[in-house]
Design an enzyme around this catalytic site. Sequence first.
Site, PDB file in Angstrom:
ATOM      1  N   GLY A  81       0.993  -1.080  -0.102  1.00  0.00           N
ATOM      2  CA  GLY A  81      -0.008  -0.095   0.121  1.00  0.00           C
ATOM      3  C   GLY A  81       0.857   1.318   0.056  1.00  0.00           C
ATOM      4  O   GLY A  81       2.129   1.092   0.405  1.00  0.00           O
ATOM      5  N   CYS A 112       4.691  -4.766  -2.947  1.00  0.00           N
ATOM      6  CA  CYS A 112       4.197  -3.312  -3.528  1.00  0.00           C
ATOM      7  C   CYS A 112       5.126  -2.297  -3.233  1.00  0.00           C
ATOM      8  O   CYS A 112       6.118  -2.363  -3.576  1.00  0.00           O
ATOM      9  CB  CYS A 112       2.785  -3.095  -2.971  1.00  0.00           C
ATOM     10  SG  CYS A 112       1.942  -1.997  -3.517  1.00  0.00           S
ATOM     11  N   HIS A 113       4.596  -1.442  -2.338  1.00  0.00           N
ATOM     12  CA  HIS A 113       5.483  -0.463  -1.960  1.00  0.00           C
ATOM     13  C   HIS A 113       6.500  -0.664  -0.532  1.00  0.00           C
ATOM     14  O   HIS A 113       7.135   0.236  -0.360  1.00  0.00           O
ATOM     15  CB  HIS A 113       4.451   1.036  -1.516  1.00  0.00           C
ATOM     16  CG  HIS A 113       4.032   1.445  -2.667  1.00  0.00           C
ATOM     17  ND1 HIS A 113       2.851   1.122  -3.496  1.00  0.00           N
ATOM     18  CD2 HIS A 113       4.311   2.788  -3.311  1.00  0.00           C
ATOM     19  CE1 HIS A 113       2.414   1.954  -4.331  1.00  0.00           C
ATOM     20  NE2 HIS A 113       3.426   3.002  -4.222  1.00  0.00           N
ATOM     21  N   ALA A 114       6.367  -1.493  -0.171  1.00  0.00           N
ATOM     22  CA  ALA A 114       7.066  -2.061   1.140  1.00  0.00           C
ATOM     23  C   ALA A 114       8.629  -2.333   0.697  1.00  0.00           C
ATOM     24  O   ALA A 114       9.348  -2.089   1.768  1.00  0.00           O
ATOM     25  CB  ALA A 114       6.536  -3.428   1.669  1.00  0.00           C
ATOM     26  N   TRP A 116      10.248  -0.109  -0.306  1.00  0.00           N
ATOM     27  CA  TRP A 116      10.799   1.188   0.143  1.00  0.00           C
ATOM     28  C   TRP A 116      11.394   1.119   1.652  1.00  0.00           C
ATOM     29  O   TRP A 116      12.358   1.593   1.946  1.00  0.00           O
ATOM     30  CB  TRP A 116       9.563   2.166   0.406  1.00  0.00           C
ATOM     31  CG  TRP A 116       9.226   3.254  -0.793  1.00  0.00           C
ATOM     32  CD1 TRP A 116      10.200   3.538  -1.496  1.00  0.00           C
ATOM     33  CD2 TRP A 116       8.215   3.910  -0.789  1.00  0.00           C
ATOM     34  NE1 TRP A 116       9.494   4.522  -2.193  1.00  0.00           N
ATOM     35  CE2 TRP A 116       8.182   4.849  -1.616  1.00  0.00           C
ATOM     36  CE3 TRP A 116       7.049   4.003   0.111  1.00  0.00           C
ATOM     37  CZ2 TRP A 116       7.252   5.773  -2.210  1.00  0.00           C
ATOM     38  CZ3 TRP A 116       5.889   4.692  -0.474  1.00  0.00           C
ATOM     39  CH2 TRP A 116       6.132   5.572  -1.473  1.00  0.00           C
TER      40      TRP A 116
END
Length: 184
Positions: A81, A112-114, A116
Amino acid sequence: MNAPLAARRILIMATDGFEQSELEVPLEKLEEAGAEVRVASLKEGQIEGWDDDNWGDEIDVDLLIADARAEDFDALVLPGGQINPDLLRVEEEAIALIQAFADADKPVAAICHAPWLLVEAGLAKGRNMTCYKSIRTDVANGGAQVFDKEVVVDGNIITSRCPDDLPAFCDAIIETVVRVGADA
């Protein structure tokens, strides 16, 4: 029933704004595989997911990130997310926990965005990874070789792109936890 993760403990770290399916599906699949799964967050009580274009369901928090210890678990799962990992990547305790799992050679799975969070924890450099398309440049700038594949496993680091990749992501987590357990 096949329980390849019997007696294994897996931690999911998330906060408000986690992608609903990216927490719920691994939680369900890992429990079905026999693991005890706990959710750690920045606050007690419940955290709220993000589902499509709006807030989703709440999920119970089992422990605070500040109280979670890598030595108590066999693997760490980081749902994506956009909101969730962006909030977590500025929290020193969250980054330190990710680093502790990596330092102990325990699987760390991010979707996903994890990824990062993996960049912030210094774990992307020299790795093969995948991630959501909008953060590919960020992950590459963190030192990773980025691939557009449903799942990439590099040692004990597991990454996937999006909810469509959840079946492959969950399978890779299970396979990696079993492999690491066999190597121990």
